[in-house]
Structure formats: C-alpha cells, structure tokens
Design a protein around this motif. Structure first.
Motif, PDB file in Angstrom:
ATOM      1  N   ASN A  23     -48.342 -24.461  22.529  1.00  8.73           N
ATOM      2  CA  ASN A  23     -47.203 -24.257  23.426  1.00  8.73           C
ATOM      3  C   ASN A  23     -46.439 -25.307  23.741  1.00  8.73           C
ATOM      4  OD1 ASN A  23     -48.147 -21.486  23.530  1.00  8.73           O
ATOM      5  ND2 ASN A  23     -49.461 -22.172  25.398  1.00  8.73           N
ATOM      6  N   GLY A  24     -45.020 -25.255  23.780  1.00  4.04           N
ATOM      7  CA  GLY A  24     -44.335 -26.441  24.126  1.00  4.04           C
ATOM      8  C   GLY A  24     -43.010 -26.374  23.670  1.00  4.04           C
ATOM      9  N   VAL A  25     -42.343 -27.526  23.690  1.00  6.08           N
ATOM     10  CA  VAL A  25     -40.960 -27.689  23.194  1.00  6.08           C
ATOM     11  C   VAL A  25     -40.573 -28.646  22.120  1.00  6.08           C
ATOM     12  CG1 VAL A  25     -38.519 -28.104  24.014  1.00  6.08           C
ATOM     13  CG2 VAL A  25     -40.052 -26.963  25.544  1.00  6.08           C
ATOM     14  N   LEU A  26     -40.126 -28.349  21.003  1.00  8.99           N
ATOM     15  CA  LEU A  26     -40.113 -29.114  19.872  1.00  8.99           C
ATOM     16  C   LEU A  26     -38.571 -29.453  19.694  1.00  8.99           C
ATOM     17  CD1 LEU A  26     -41.211 -30.417  17.196  1.00  8.99           C
ATOM     18  CD2 LEU A  26     -40.644 -28.452  15.959  1.00  8.99           C
ATOM     19  N   THR A  27     -38.373 -31.031  19.774  1.00  7.47           N
ATOM     20  CA  THR A  27     -37.037 -31.467  19.570  1.00  7.47           C
ATOM     21  C   THR A  27     -36.886 -32.328  18.614  1.00  7.47           C
ATOM     22  OG1 THR A  27     -37.011 -31.555  22.252  1.00  7.47           O
ATOM     23  CG2 THR A  27     -35.289 -32.884  20.944  1.00  7.47           C
ATOM     24  N   LEU A  39     -41.877 -23.176  21.715  1.00  4.22           N
ATOM     25  CA  LEU A  39     -42.885 -22.604  20.696  1.00  4.22           C
ATOM     26  C   LEU A  39     -44.003 -22.010  21.912  1.00  4.22           C
ATOM     27  CD1 LEU A  39     -43.570 -25.655  18.768  1.00  4.22           C
ATOM     28  CD2 LEU A  39     -42.443 -23.864  18.140  1.00  4.22           C
ATOM     29  N   GLU A  40     -44.264 -20.628  21.394  1.00  2.00           N
ATOM     30  CA  GLU A  40     -45.647 -19.923  21.915  1.00  2.00           C
ATOM     31  C   GLU A  40     -46.489 -19.591  20.949  1.00  2.00           C
ATOM     32  OE1 GLU A  40     -45.765 -15.517  23.551  1.00  2.00           O
ATOM     33  OE2 GLU A  40     -44.559 -16.813  24.796  1.00  2.00           O
ATOM     34  N   SER A  41     -47.887 -20.188  21.111  1.00  3.25           N
ATOM     35  CA  SER A  41     -48.898 -20.051  20.212  1.00  3.25           C
ATOM     36  C   SER A  41     -48.757 -20.586  18.881  1.00  3.25           C
ATOM     37  CB  SER A  41     -49.252 -18.739  20.216  1.00  3.25           C
ATOM     38  OG  SER A  41     -49.904 -18.341  21.453  1.00  3.25           O
ATOM     39  N   GLY A  42     -47.815 -21.800  18.968  1.00  2.00           N
ATOM     40  CA  GLY A  42     -47.476 -22.256  17.615  1.00  2.00           C
ATOM     41  C   GLY A  42     -46.203 -21.760  16.635  1.00  2.00           C
ATOM     42  N   SER A  43     -45.635 -20.822  17.411  1.00  2.00           N
ATOM     43  CA  SER A  43     -44.611 -20.204  16.747  1.00  2.00           C
ATOM     44  C   SER A  43     -43.247 -20.097  17.415  1.00  2.00           C
ATOM     45  CB  SER A  43     -44.960 -18.559  16.325  1.00  2.00           C
ATOM     46  OG  SER A  43     -45.935 -18.344  15.572  1.00  2.00           O
ATOM     47  N   PRO A  44     -42.152 -20.389  16.964  1.00  2.00           N
ATOM     48  CA  PRO A  44     -40.824 -20.379  17.609  1.00  2.00           C
ATOM     49  C   PRO A  44     -40.585 -19.054  18.123  1.00  2.00           C
ATOM     50  CG  PRO A  44     -40.665 -21.405  15.325  1.00  2.00           C
ATOM     51  CD  PRO A  44     -41.902 -20.689  15.325  1.00  2.00           C
ATOM     52  N   ILE A  45     -40.066 -18.993  19.646  1.00  2.00           N
ATOM     53  CA  ILE A  45     -39.685 -17.867  20.162  1.00  2.00           C
ATOM     54  C   ILE A  45     -38.251 -17.863  20.466  1.00  2.00           C
ATOM     55  CG2 ILE A  45     -41.883 -17.021  20.927  1.00  2.00           C
ATOM     56  CD1 ILE A  45     -41.438 -18.316  23.536  1.00  2.00           C
ATOM     57  N   PHE A  46     -37.517 -19.137  20.512  1.00  2.00           N
ATOM     58  CA  PHE A  46     -36.266 -19.171  21.007  1.00  2.00           C
ATOM     59  C   PHE A  46     -35.795 -20.762  20.411  1.00  2.00           C
ATOM     60  CE2 PHE A  46     -32.620 -19.855  23.799  1.00  2.00           C
ATOM     61  CZ  PHE A  46     -32.000 -18.647  23.512  1.00  2.00           C
ATOM     62  N   SER A 122     -39.985 -34.604  18.323  1.00  2.00           N
ATOM     63  CA  SER A 122     -41.012 -34.978  19.301  1.00  2.00           C
ATOM     64  C   SER A 122     -41.525 -33.619  19.775  1.00  2.00           C
ATOM     65  CB  SER A 122     -40.486 -35.772  20.327  1.00  2.00           C
ATOM     66  OG  SER A 122     -39.195 -35.172  20.902  1.00  2.00           O
ATOM     67  N   LEU A 123     -42.788 -33.606  20.176  1.00  2.00           N
ATOM     68  CA  LEU A 123     -43.501 -32.170  20.842  1.00  2.00           C
ATOM     69  C   LEU A 123     -43.594 -32.507  22.013  1.00  2.00           C
ATOM     70  CD1 LEU A 123     -44.249 -29.230  20.650  1.00  2.00           C
ATOM     71  CD2 LEU A 123     -46.422 -30.175  19.830  1.00  2.00           C
ATOM     72  N   GLU A 124     -43.433 -31.803  23.174  1.00  2.00           N
ATOM     73  CA  GLU A 124     -43.816 -31.942  24.482  1.00  2.00           C
ATOM     74  C   GLU A 124     -44.675 -30.668  24.832  1.00  2.00           C
ATOM     75  OE1 GLU A 124     -41.920 -32.122  29.181  1.00  2.00           O
ATOM     76  OE2 GLU A 124     -40.420 -32.103  27.361  1.00  2.00           O
ATOM     77  N   GLN A 125     -45.969 -30.884  24.986  1.00  2.00           N
ATOM     78  CA  GLN A 125     -46.756 -29.637  25.273  1.00  2.00           C
ATOM     79  C   GLN A 125     -46.539 -29.140  26.743  1.00  2.00           C
ATOM     80  OE1 GLN A 125     -50.828 -29.712  23.906  1.00  2.00           O
ATOM     81  NE2 GLN A 125     -50.279 -31.560  22.511  1.00  2.00           N
ATOM     82  N   LYS A 126     -46.175 -27.945  26.819  1.00  2.00           N
ATOM     83  CA  LYS A 126     -45.944 -27.165  28.234  1.00  2.00           C
ATOM     84  C   LYS A 126     -46.215 -25.833  28.064  1.00  2.00           C
ATOM     85  CE  LYS A 126     -41.902 -28.701  29.006  1.00  2.00           C
ATOM     86  NZ  LYS A 126     -40.608 -28.764  29.706  1.00  2.00           N
TER      87      LYS A 126
END
Length: 614
Positions: A23-27, A39-46, A122-126
C-alpha cells in the motif's frame, strides 16, 4: 523505494508492486511532468497528473460536455473530484457520467506512463488512500499492463528480456480469473495454453507461428503482466547411458543405493554395468513416436473441416454442446487452434493448404470470441433457439465430415412417424424452406462477425490502439455497411489521425445523406474542416447545425471562435498592409518621396475643384 525508469521499466515496477501487495503512493517524475499513483494491495486505485492532457476538464471539453468558458470558470479546482463537485452542483454534467469520466482519466494517466523510457520513481508506503467507491479503479494490474504495452512494447525491450533462447517459459498457475478479465487476443491465449508445460523460449517462438519480432513482443507482454514465468532450463539426468565411465556408473549406483537401503551389493553393481553395456533394443512399432500424416492427407482433413463449417453453428465448430462451460469452450478452442494453426503449412509445399488453414483458424477463432463473451453468447443462443440438438453428446466435426470432399452425407432413415415426403411438390417445398433457413443462418453468422469486429474495435479504441481499432472497425463496416453505429465509431477513430480525414469525410457524407437532420454528423464534419483549416466549410457546417439544433452549444462556441479568429486575421492583415506600404515609402530616395506627396496633393486638389465646379 527509489530508482530510475531506465534501470527498471514501468511495467516491471508495476508487476513487482502487484506481487508485493504493498500500500502507498508511487510518484513518477519526468522533467516537469509528475504523475502520482495511489496503491492498494499493490494495484492502482486512483491517479493524478499535472500534465494538461491528463486533466478531467480537458477530457470533458474534448467530449463536448462543457465549454471553454465553463472550463475557465471552474478550472481552478485543484483535483478532478473538486471539479466534478462544482459541475454537479451547477447541474452541468450528470454525476454518473462524471464518475466514469474520472475513471477514464485515471486509466489514461496510467497508460501514458508506459511510453516513458526514462524518469524517476519513488514509493512511499502508507495506508491506502480513501477513494470513493464510485471512482475507485477496479481494473486488475495485469490487464493494465497488457493494455499499456499493447502500443508501446518495442523489439529492443522484448529482445533484452528474452535474448537467452535456452531459458524456459511456464504459464503461472491459478491465474484463470485474471486471464478471463484481461484484454488478451486469441494468439496470446493460445501461447498461454501451449505453455501450461514448460518450454524453451526458442520452442515457444516456433509454436506461435508468428514472425520472431512479433512473437517476442507477445511473449514479453505476457511475461510483464505476470502470466508467464522465465525459468532456467531443467537439470539434465545425472546418469546417462554412454556418457559416463564404468567407474562413474559404479560410484553413482552405490550412492543411490546407500540413500535408499544404506548398502549396495557388488552383484547389483555388476548387473547394472552389464545392462548399461548391452546395445539398446529397438522399440516396437506401436511404442515409437507415430509419424505425422502426409501433408496431402492433412489437407484433405482441412477441406472436410471447411465443408463441415459451411452448415455448422459455432458450438459445432468447436465440437461442444450448447451447455458447455466456459472452461470447456476454451479447452476446445486451444486444441483446435493448435492443430489447425496456419504455421502447420510452413514446411509443406501443398498448394492451397495455408489458405485453407487460415480459413479454419479464422472460423474457430470467431466461434471462440463469440462464445467466451456471456452477453454475445446469450444473443447467439437466442438466434439458435428452436434448432434441435442432442445435449447428451457433442457434435464431432471430424467424424461428421469423414466423407470425401464434395460428397453428401447420407441422412438417417426416417421413422414411421416422420416418413419422407413422396411427392415432388413436397420435396420442392422442403428444399425451398431449407434454402431460406440456410440463408437466414448465414446472414446471422455474418452479422455476428461484424458485431464481434465492432466490439473489439471499440475496445482497442478505448485503450488507445488506434491502428488495430481502425482495422477492426473497417472490417465491421465492410461486412455491414448499413449500420450507422459502426460508421460513426469508425469516423471517431479516423478523425484522430489527419491522414484518414478523407475517408472520415466520405463516411460522414454518407451518414448525412442517409439522415440529413442529424446535427451530430454535421457537427463532426465542421470540426474536421476546422482542423484542416477549411474555415469557410467549417463555418457553413456549424451554421447548418444551428439551423437543425438552435441551442447546440458546441456549434455556437465553434462559430464564435471562428468569427473571432477571422476578425483578428483581418486586423492583422490590415496592419501588416499599412506597415508594408510605410516600409516601401521609407526605402525610396527623399526626392522621390517629395514627388509622390506632390502628386497626391495635386490629385486631391483636382478632386476638390471638380466637385466644387459641378
């Protein structure tokens, strides 16, 4: 997690995130352009983007849902959801339409990143972002990867991943649900079916029957989507007859025996050595690999299949019953596709074999494409309703067509309750009725092919594969030239490339001729003429739209823009004309300038004198 896209491509990054279930935000950043994936469970949701072409307002303007003035009024909204709320509160666009438009914008943002060959990520896990269920993207990551790579996979990318042809490929088990929802083409499903057991990359390329670059591109797409795994070759057996010395065999046997019983008898070792030294006995004929039938016999079988297809429905084409499950239909298709693939003719010199194989392959592919889609299958079943079929046993094309080519199958004897008509008139009536039924069946099948091409063309257009979309939509129009819907969607595709404007104009003129009061057709012609800088024609078409539909906002806006452009052009022309005259006069010698001024004054005085005298 940080890195460069030149070191790890976007499809590889997306596939890794999908498998990790993070889970997190991929920039992702390239120059001044920034795109953010939630990302939610590794898949883009928005997704969000700062690129102008990725904005919701741009999409709504392009689709004619809002005007330029409205976009300027509400365009200050910082996010798509805020803009949607403003438009809904003003009752300018329905909420349901906006929700779907936001989803289309999110998909467009994601798919556009596949074209990036460099940039930073860059990936920020949150914790997952809170996204409304109405706009939350539900598309699975493998489907997004397939749609994204469809237009952007390059030969260099595929070659870099698959350069070692000795490596093995294997279909990932347990992905049936993903495969069912992925936008796979028949050849890609055929590849997955053929790799249910591991095979080398070299053998997989040969199996497809495609040119090597295209085969590599398809395999790369499936690997990137996580549907195929690349593995090292399986280890060779350690004990091989003729390749080891007696001492090595003795040592190997002793090791094997010790692992099982803890001891090895000398007699066992000696017996095994004697067996290894004996010449191999030839296999009986029944146990040997059966030889392939001759190309001529295979061609006869293909011809019999074609003859059978002439009167068979789609279930009969695949050799399944009308109650067959989706898995049974898929299994039957893969079996027939493997047996009758056109690459079977590559090593044969039999004339006409390749062309007949292509016809068979096209027919079984048509049957599969129609029957795998629940909605299309339901419609097809309604067309077949009333046609009897035994559900206890599936029809077998090869058995039904064992007669020589051109022969007519002998009908079963009529029962006492259904004795054959004896009169010539009854026979003629029955023959005429059969011809009418066959004609109706052929018409229905042709319509099915057109509809299948149309639906696939729309899907290709939605995912941005313009070339394939135009090809499929043209096929649909060629089969059913009377369909206004087919032509309209084809025109929408053609208008995306100026090279196809002439063809788009021809189709639009045909639509206008068939339906002169349809404002949409005239509007599309006007917009096309505007893009071609044919402003007079565009103005005439927009005025025609307003004559048909006086409150059409798009036509009114286009006319207003054209009028403003014309006025500014005239002012610019006038200014440039005066500036040019002044520049020419300045370039003349002073004496010439004085002479011209004197001439002008004399002319003015003469005009005044004549007017006073008269």
């Amino acid at each position: 997690m940080k890195g460069q896209l030149k070191d790890k491509s976007f499809e590889v990054l997306l596939s890794e995130l999908y498998r990790s279930k993070l889970n997190g935000v991929l920039t992702l950043t390239r120059g001044k352009t920034q795109k953010i994936l939630y990302l939610e469970s590794g898949s883009p949701i928005f997704a969000l983007s700062n690129a102008p072409e990725d904005q919701l307002g741009t999409l709504l303007l392009k689709e004619g849902r809002i005007s330029q003035e409205q976009l300027a009024q509400f365009g200050s909204a910082s996010t798509p959801t805020q803009l949607a709320q403003e438009l809904v509160s003003k009752k300018l666009v329905p909420a349901e339409y906006l929700n779907e438009a936001i989803k289309r914008t999110v998909i467009q943002i994601i798919l556009s990143i596949f074209s990036w060959e460099e940039g930073e990520y860059s990936l920020e896990q949150k914790q997952p972002a809170r996204v409304s269920a109405n706009i939350k993207l539900q598309q699975q990551t493998p489907a997004l990867i397939i749609a994204g790579l469809r237009s952007y996979v390059t030969a260099a990318k595929a070659e870099s991943l698959l350069k070692d042809r000795s490596m093995y490929l294997r279909a990932v088990p347990g992905m049936e649900q993903v495969i069912a929802n992925a936008p796979l083409e028949p050849i890609e499903g055929f590849i997955l079916s053929g790799l249910s057991s591991p095979a080398s990359i070299r053998d997989a390329i040969t199996m497809t029957g495609l040119p090597e670059p295209e085969a590599l591109a398809r395999i790369y797409l499936l690997c990137s989507a996580g549907l195929l795994l690349i593995e090292p070759p399986p280890p060779q057996p350690r004990l091989t007859t003729g390749s080891l010395s007696q001492q090595q065999i003795r040592q190997e046997l002793q090791r094997q025996q010790q692992r099982t019983t803890g001891s090895t008898s000398q007699q066992q070792v000696q017996q095994e050595l004697q067996r290894q030294q004996q010449p191999a006995k030839p296999q009986p004929a029944a146990a040997q690999q059966p030889k392939d039938e001759s190309p001529e016999k295979f061609h006869q079988e293909v011809k019999r299949m074609l003859a059978f297809f002439a009167s068979a429905d789609l279930y009969e084409v695949l050799g399944v019953t009308r109650k067959a499950s989706e898995a049974e239909i898929k299994k039957a298709y893969y079996q027939y596709a493997k047996k009758y693939h056109p690459d079977k003719a590559h090593s044969s010199n039999v004339p006409g074999l390749k062309q007949d194989l292509e016809k068979v392959f096209a027919k079984i592919t048509e049957a599969y494409e129609k029957l795998k889609d629940p909605e299309a299958r339901k419609k097809y079943d309604e067309q077949l309703r009333g046609k009897p079929e035994s559900v206890s046993q599936a029809p077998t094309p090869t058995a039904a067509a064992t007669a020589p080519a051109g022969a007519t199958a002998s009908p079963s004897p009529p029962s006492s309750a259904t004795a054959a008509p004896s009169t010539a008139g009854a026979k003629a009536a029955a023959f005429t009725a059969q011809r009418v039924e066959n004609t109706a069946t052929r018409t229905a099948k042709t319509s099915d092919v057109a509809e299948a091409n149309f639906q696939q063309g729309k899907q290709a257009l939605d995912r941005g594969d313009l070339v394939r979309a135009v090809y499929l939509l043209r096929e649909a129009v060629n089969i059913n030239p009377e369909s206004k819907q087919y032509k309209l969607v084809l025109v929408q595709a053609l208008m995306r490339n100026p090279k196809w404007f002439r063809e788009a104009e021809e189709h639009l003129n045909e639509l206008v001729k068939a339906e002169p009061t349809n404002a949409q057709y005239h509007l599309m012609l006007g917009q096309m003429y505007k893009q071609l800088n044919m402003k007079a024609r565009a103005t005439a078409k927009f005025k025609e739209v307003l004559n048909i539909d006086p409150i059409n906002r798009v036509a009114a806006r286009e006319l207003k823009n054209l009028s403003a452009e014309a006025a500014s052009s005239e002012e610019a022309a006038a200014a440039s004309g005066l500036a040019g005259i002044k520049a020419k006069l300045s370039a003349l010698p002073p004496t010439t300038q004085y002479a011209l001024v004197a001439v002008v004054l004399l002319l003015v005085m003469a005009i005044v004198y004549l007017s006073v005298a008269s």
